[in-house]
Scaffold this motif. Structure first.
Motif, PDB file in Angstrom:
ATOM      1  N   GLU A 295     -19.720  -3.209   0.640  1.00 47.69           N
ATOM      2  CA  GLU A 295     -19.051  -2.313   1.582  1.00 47.69           C
ATOM      3  C   GLU A 295     -19.907  -2.091   2.834  1.00 47.69           C
ATOM      4  OE1 GLU A 295     -17.747   1.264  -0.248  1.00 47.69           O
ATOM      5  OE2 GLU A 295     -16.601   0.265  -1.818  1.00 47.69           O
TER       6      GLU A 295
ATOM      7  N   TRP B 295     -17.229  -7.029   1.265  1.00 44.74           N
ATOM      8  CA  TRP B 295     -16.491  -6.021   0.502  1.00 44.74           C
ATOM      9  C   TRP B 295     -17.209  -5.630  -0.782  1.00 44.74           C
ATOM     10  CZ3 TRP B 295     -14.739  -7.339  -4.387  1.00 44.74           C
ATOM     11  CH2 TRP B 295     -14.727  -8.698  -4.694  1.00 44.74           C
TER      12      TRP B 295
ATOM     13  N   GLU C 252      -6.469  -4.707   1.972  1.00 45.01           N
ATOM     14  CA  GLU C 252      -6.836  -4.522   0.572  1.00 45.01           C
ATOM     15  C   GLU C 252      -7.365  -5.823  -0.006  1.00 45.01           C
ATOM     16  OE1 GLU C 252      -3.553  -1.071  -0.642  1.00 45.01           O
ATOM     17  OE2 GLU C 252      -3.423  -3.092  -1.470  1.00 45.01           O
TER      18      GLU C 252
ATOM     19  N   ARG D 178      -6.256  -3.990  -7.900  1.00 50.43           N
ATOM     20  CA  ARG D 178      -6.751  -3.612  -6.580  1.00 50.43           C
ATOM     21  C   ARG D 178      -8.227  -3.255  -6.685  1.00 50.43           C
ATOM     22  NH1 ARG D 178      -3.331  -0.091  -5.576  1.00 50.43           N
ATOM     23  NH2 ARG D 178      -1.942  -1.187  -4.150  1.00 50.43           N
TER      24      ARG D 178
ATOM     25  N   HIS E 132      -7.644  -7.719  -3.722  1.00 53.47           N
ATOM     26  CA  HIS E 132      -7.115  -7.718  -5.079  1.00 53.47           C
ATOM     27  C   HIS E 132      -7.746  -8.848  -5.876  1.00 53.47           C
ATOM     28  CE1 HIS E 132      -3.587  -4.960  -4.386  1.00 53.47           C
ATOM     29  NE2 HIS E 132      -3.880  -5.295  -3.132  1.00 53.47           N
TER      30      HIS E 132
ATOM     31  N   ALA F 232       0.820  -1.207   0.000  1.00 50.83           N
ATOM     32  CA  ALA F 232       0.000   0.000   0.000  1.00 50.83           C
ATOM     33  C   ALA F 232       0.850   1.250   0.000  1.00 50.83           C
ATOM     34  CB  ALA F 232      -0.936   0.003   1.213  1.00 50.83           C
TER      35      ALA F 232
ATOM     36  N   SER G  51      -9.378   1.043   5.899  1.00 53.46           N
ATOM     37  CA  SER G  51      -8.561   1.204   7.096  1.00 53.46           C
ATOM     38  C   SER G  51      -9.474   1.068   8.303  1.00 53.46           C
ATOM     39  CB  SER G  51      -7.873   2.574   7.102  1.00 53.46           C
ATOM     40  OG  SER G  51      -7.178   2.770   8.315  1.00 53.46           O
TER      41      SER G  51
ATOM     42  N   CYS H  88      -2.315 -12.538   4.881  1.00 50.05           N
ATOM     43  CA  CYS H  88      -2.978 -12.591   3.578  1.00 50.05           C
ATOM     44  C   CYS H  88      -3.908 -13.796   3.555  1.00 50.05           C
ATOM     45  CB  CYS H  88      -1.962 -12.671   2.433  1.00 50.05           C
ATOM     46  SG  CYS H  88      -0.884 -14.114   2.500  1.00 50.05           S
TER      47      CYS H  88
ATOM     48  N   LEU I 258      -4.385  -1.094   7.386  1.00 51.81           N
ATOM     49  CA  LEU I 258      -5.111  -1.200   6.125  1.00 51.81           C
ATOM     50  C   LEU I 258      -5.262  -2.657   5.728  1.00 51.81           C
ATOM     51  CD1 LEU I 258      -3.390   1.576   3.966  1.00 51.81           C
ATOM     52  CD2 LEU I 258      -5.707   1.665   4.840  1.00 51.81           C
TER      53      LEU I 258
ATOM     54  N   HIS J  45     -10.391  -2.990  -3.616  1.00 48.76           N
ATOM     55  CA  HIS J  45     -10.966  -2.341  -2.443  1.00 48.76           C
ATOM     56  C   HIS J  45      -9.871  -2.107  -1.423  1.00 48.76           C
ATOM     57  CE1 HIS J  45     -14.128  -1.274   0.396  1.00 48.76           C
ATOM     58  NE2 HIS J  45     -13.524  -2.028   1.291  1.00 48.76           N
ATOM     59  N   THR J  46      -9.964  -0.977  -0.701  1.00 49.50           N
ATOM     60  CA  THR J  46      -9.028  -0.641   0.371  1.00 49.50           C
ATOM     61  C   THR J  46      -9.824  -0.060   1.529  1.00 49.50           C
ATOM     62  OG1 THR J  46      -7.265  -0.170  -1.219  1.00 49.50           O
ATOM     63  CG2 THR J  46      -6.981   0.667   1.025  1.00 49.50           C
TER      64      THR J  46
ATOM     65  N   ALA K 254      -6.769 -11.104  -0.335  1.00 49.77           N
ATOM     66  CA  ALA K 254      -6.860 -10.061   0.691  1.00 49.77           C
ATOM     67  C   ALA K 254      -5.508  -9.943   1.373  1.00 49.77           C
ATOM     68  CB  ALA K 254      -7.946 -10.385   1.711  1.00 49.77           C
TER      69      ALA K 254
END
Length: 944
Positions: A401, A398, A350, A360, A352, A322, A365, A331, A348, A362-363, A341
């Motif tokens: 969201e 995800w 993410e 990528r 992928h 990131a 925090s 992961c 964070l 989604h991200t 993931a």
């Protein structure tokens, strides 16, 4: 005293691997395993304990096997569907990763530098359930992660499937082993990473097809593998023939053949240049060695061709970090969809998409602390995320969201706990300045209040149950509305004070709080928020307050060795009405439900029983030897010779006042009989050796001149901490077990609370809020049994229509499931006659079974008919003692209160939905017209 462990609240996640199986989430909770139902929104912990903190859990894809491994390598094998412990086992070393094979036949475990494959045990009891199948020792550093490949077909068309096991090591290399020996296959050492390999993942057939069609044509049956290192490097590895890799333009796949070709060309050129020169003996030996190397290369090539030309090649490189400062800490891959993931040290994570190219998606925090574990569900839509430092656990959908689950533990120790009047809710306060409220039935925290700015010291409910009060060291007592979830009243004093105790009168109008610095008691009116009075007289910190349920007396305990009785309703505000002197500091007090007895715990480990009205001492319980036991690692004396912490700091009476619950700064909870003043039971809260104060005797080999070895040994740090940059402060990134700081938290109980129903009690401990409840399955009275009292007789009576006889036999057997079956199988018309012939002694048992039945079955109206008939037939004239019915009546109130809330919300929602549908149907209806005509008989006829 048939209390058994029920649940562990307030600590949803403390580190370790997360696993999602269908809609069930399995999480390590200290040295226990918790199971969260994501569809029913319930959570509970298994009663089985590992000896230390759980580091790895894994599930078998077939059956119901669950393996939990602690940080010392000791494992428990559990049948999680039936909640039965099957086996204990030790791997003789720290385990970093474990995973079952796709068919569930094998178990691969990374033990230090070794990769061990064990035969998967069965669900039956066995003498030797764990049998070692094969051990691979080619790794040169600790194994951090491993994975099984999908089954690959061997050379024979009808041969068994072949499995590869990939292991990622701390030195940045990968080893790929075959489960069974393959002719000509040597386990390769795959390099290319510059940091430790945290994740090794094999792709599924769908990913292979999409990856092969986009870039690299894969051989039939050849696996595809991904590896992720801590620096954010993502490598794609392909198993195929050299010609296939060269045809795809892969510069890494043709490397060995270029080297072999250059070696053969060099040998041929050397031979041609030396044909005219007489060869010496040494030159002949050199030529023989070169000829031998050429023959070995040809033999390896022939073996590779017999195998099918298989070899691992690096097909692609990507960088997915990131930021430059973020490091990958965990992961997870969902192979069917190719979704990866990644969790980072900055908080964070993410998502992928790996195929056809890494992208990528989604991200998010969630905090500033590192992500500890990630796990996908079977569909790949839900992602479980865990943060051990904050005790944070969430399940994130995800694609939309949105949160499926969001829970966070108290970051520090719990200090207070209290049950609501109906026993449905439990409130906790902690040193992290937060107040949390849990549902006892589900185990979930549904609201968190964080307005306090200092540790919370006491919590209590109003008699109505709709308001929660909390006292804090920040000098405020706050009132929380549990309907609107807001702080509607803040009670303070003119001069700043730190409140350490709290109480509310039986009417719910007067609130009192005791200060630990000014030694005064402050009295407020909750309705107006005004300070009514300040009671002075104590000469030490006030440790406890208790109102009498039947009189206007308030009892206060202090370190000045006294318990004072106050009349807070006295208009003159004159001080105490009586002073009860003790020989030592008073640490806790509790008032019995009838107001005729007061219990006070002192620093010498004794409990004094007083008559609060007459001021007379009724008896003393010597509990010093009962509470003493554990030895801390820093203690220079043994537990038998040390008196530190041998005192009770929290007391609680049962609903009928027959027994007393006591806890302190030790691992034990003591239950005393008040009348006989005897110890009935001593319950150990935890066996987790990762906490200090669990063992009574310490091993002398761990004691050195510099202190205990546990305090100076740094080899048991979390494996991810070693992957941090060297400049990272270990104290700032330590987990909750305190291993990085060289200290372990001590196991102690800060507060005990008893449910008003009498069927559960809670202890606020270092591990969280431990909940104990009655085990109805242990209640069995064989004195009233005969030869014809059997489960078969129950079913025969039901078939013959003798419902009363079937119910009586089931009640005599004491089988709750059998009684519930008889209740549901009785026709509605036979309920009245059955209840009329039921003896009054079985009424409490019947009401308790009906309460459980109402909470579980959908036949609410039928259960209400049973309850109404019971209450009508066995009214005040024939009812048993009120104390025996108090617990079951509160259970009924709790169950039907929750049902009423759910049904009212559903009815309100349906009402507005019906109004909307009715309005829409009327507005969208086609217009009609009526025509008046004359019929054949001369009358009027209307046609529409």
């Amino acid at each position: 005293m048939n209390f058994v462990f029920k649940n562990l609240l307030g600590a949803p996640y403390r580190g370790g691997t997360l696993v999602i199986h269908n809609n069930e989430l399995f999480i390590p909770v200290g040295n226990r395993v918790g199971q969260v139902s994501l569809t029913e929104s319930t959570t509970h912990c298994f009663p089985f304990e590992n000896l230390t903190q759980i580091r790895v859990i894994c599930l078998s894809p077939v059956g119901g096997l669950l393996l939990s491994v602690d940080k010392d390598g000791r494992a428990l094998l559990i049948n999680w569907k039936r909640k039965v412990l099957l086996h204990h086992f030790s791997f003789k070393g720290p385990v970093a990763c474990a995973k079952f094979s796709p068919d569930g036949s094998y178990l691969a475990v990374g033990v230090g530098r070794l990769v061990q494959v064990w035969l998967s045990p069965s669900l039956d009891k066995q003498i030797n359930p764990m049998q070692l199948y094969r051990t691979y020792g080619q790794c040169h550093s600790d194994v951090l992660d491993l994975d099984w490949s999908p089954p690959c077909q061997g050379s024979p068309a009808s041969g068994p499937p072949l499995y590869f096991i990939a292991a990622g090591c701390r030195d940045g290399t990968l080893r790929v082993f075959s489960l069974d020996p393959i002719p000509g296959y040597d386990p390769p050492c795959l390099g290319g990473h510059k940091d430790g390999v945290l994740g090794v993942m094999f792709a599924s057939e769908e990913m292979r097809s999409r990856s092969g069609s986009s870039r690299l044509p894969l051989p039939p049956g050849g696996p595809l593998m991904y590896s992720v290192s801590a620096d954010g490097a993502l490598h794609c590895w392909t198993y195929g023939a050299p010609e296939t890799a060269a045809a795809a333009g892969n510069p890494f796949g043709n490397l060995e053949h270029h080297v072999a070709a250059r070696r053969r060309a060099a040998v041929l050129q050397r031979r041609q240049g030396e044909q005219s020169v007489e060869l010496s003996g040494g030159q002949q030996r050199q030529e023989g060695e070169e000829r031998g190397e050429e023959e070995e290369e040809g033999e390896r090539e022939r073996k590779r061709r017999r195998q099918g030309g298989g070899k691992w090649y690096l097909s692609a490189k990507h960088y997915v970090a990131a930021s430059a400062a973020a490091r990958v800490t965990c992961c997870s891959l969902h192979p069917p969809s190719g979704t990866l993931a990644l969790g980072f040290s900055t908080g964070l994570f993410e998502v992928h998409q790996l195929v056809p190219e890494p992208t990528r998606l989604h991200t998010l925090s969630i905090s500033r602390e590192r992500i500890t574990s990630l796990s996908f569900n079977h569909t790949g839509d839900w992602l479980a995320v865990g943060c051990a430092r904050l005790g944070q656990l969430l399940v994130w959908e995800w694609r939309s969201e949105s949160y499926v689950l969001k829970q966070q533990a108290h970051q520090q120790d719990l200090t207070a706990a209290a049950f609501s009047p109906d026993g449905a809710m439990i409130a906790t306060g902690g040193e992290d300045c937060k107040v949390k409220v849990f549902q006892q039935s589900t185990g979930f925290c549904f609201v968190t209040f964080s307005e306090h700015t200092a540790p919370v010291t006491a919590v209590t409910f109003l008699p109505s149950g709709a308001v929660l009060l909390s006292a804090s060291l920040d000098g405020s007592v706050r009132a929380w509305d549990l309907v609107r979830y807001r702080n509607f009243r803040t009670l303070t004093s003119p001069t700043p004070a730190q409140y350490g105790s709290l109480a509310v009168d039986p009417g719910g109008e007067v609130v009192v709080a005791g200060a630990v610095d000014t030694f005064q008691i402050y009295v407020w009116s909750l309705r107006t928020g005004r300070l009514l009075d300040v009671l002075s007289g104590h000469e030490g910190p006030i440790t406890g307050l208790a109102f009498s349920p039947v009189t206007s007396l308030l009892a206060s305990a202090s370190w000045d060795r006294t318990v004072r009785m106050w009349d807070v309703y006295d208009s003159g505000g004159s001080g105490s009405s009586d002073v009860l002197d003790h020989r030592h500091d008073v640490l806790a007090i509790a008032m019995r439900a009838d107001g005729r007895q007061l219990a006070a715990a002192t620093a010498d480990g004794s409990i004094y029983l007083w008559d609060p009205v007459e001021g007379e001492l009724q008896g003393t319980i010597e509990g010093r030897r009962d509470i003493r036991g554990p030895r801390l690692a820093s203690d220079r004396r043994t537990a038998a010779n040390s008196s530190a912490g041998a005192a009770f700091t929290s007391l609680s009476y049962s609903a009928d006042g027959a027994w007393l619950l006591a806890g302190g700064r030790a691992k034990y909870i003591c239950v005393y009989d008040v009348k006989e003043r005897l110890l009935l039971r001593r319950i150990q809260l935890s066996h987790n050796r990762s906490l200090d104060g669990v063992l009574d005797c310490l091993n002398t080999k761990d004691m050195t001149d510099a202190g205990p070895l546990q305090l100076i040994n740094r080899d048991d740090l979390d494996e991810a901490l070693d992957l941090m940059p060297p400049a990272t402060d270990l104290a700032a990134t330590a987990d909750l077990t305190g291993t990085a700081t060289g200290k372990r938290p001590a196991l102690r109980c800060r507060c005990v609370a008893l449910s008003p129903t009498g069927r559960a009690w809670a202890a606020a401990t270092t591990e969280g809020l431990i909940l104990y409840g009655t085990d109805e399955g242990l209640i069995f009275d064989p004195t009233d049994l005969e030869q014809d009292v059997t489960p078969g007789a129950v079913h025969s009576s039901l078939a013959a229509g003798a419902h009363l006889r079937a119910l009586l036999i089931a009640l005599r057997l004491g089988d709750q499931e059998l009684v519930r079956h008889v209740l549901l199988m009785t026709p509605p018309g036979a309920v009245k006659t059955t209840v009329a012939g039921l003896p009054a002694v079985f009424v409490p048992a019947m009401l308790g079974t009906l309460a459980e039945c109402a909470a579980q079955c959908p036949h609410v109206e039928f259960v209400l008919a049973w309850i109404r008939t019971l209450c009508t037939a066995h009214g005040p004239g024939g009812a048993p003692a009120a104390a025996a019915l108090m617990a079951v009546l509160r259970s009924l109130q709790k169950v039907f209160g929750s049902l009423h809330g759910a049904l009212s919300a559903a009815a309100e929602s349906n009402m507005y939905s019906l109004e909307y549908l009715t309005t829409m149907s009327m507005s969208s209806a086609a217009p009609t017209a009526a025509i008046r005509e004359t019929g054949d008989d001369g009358g009027d006829v209307w046609r529409v």
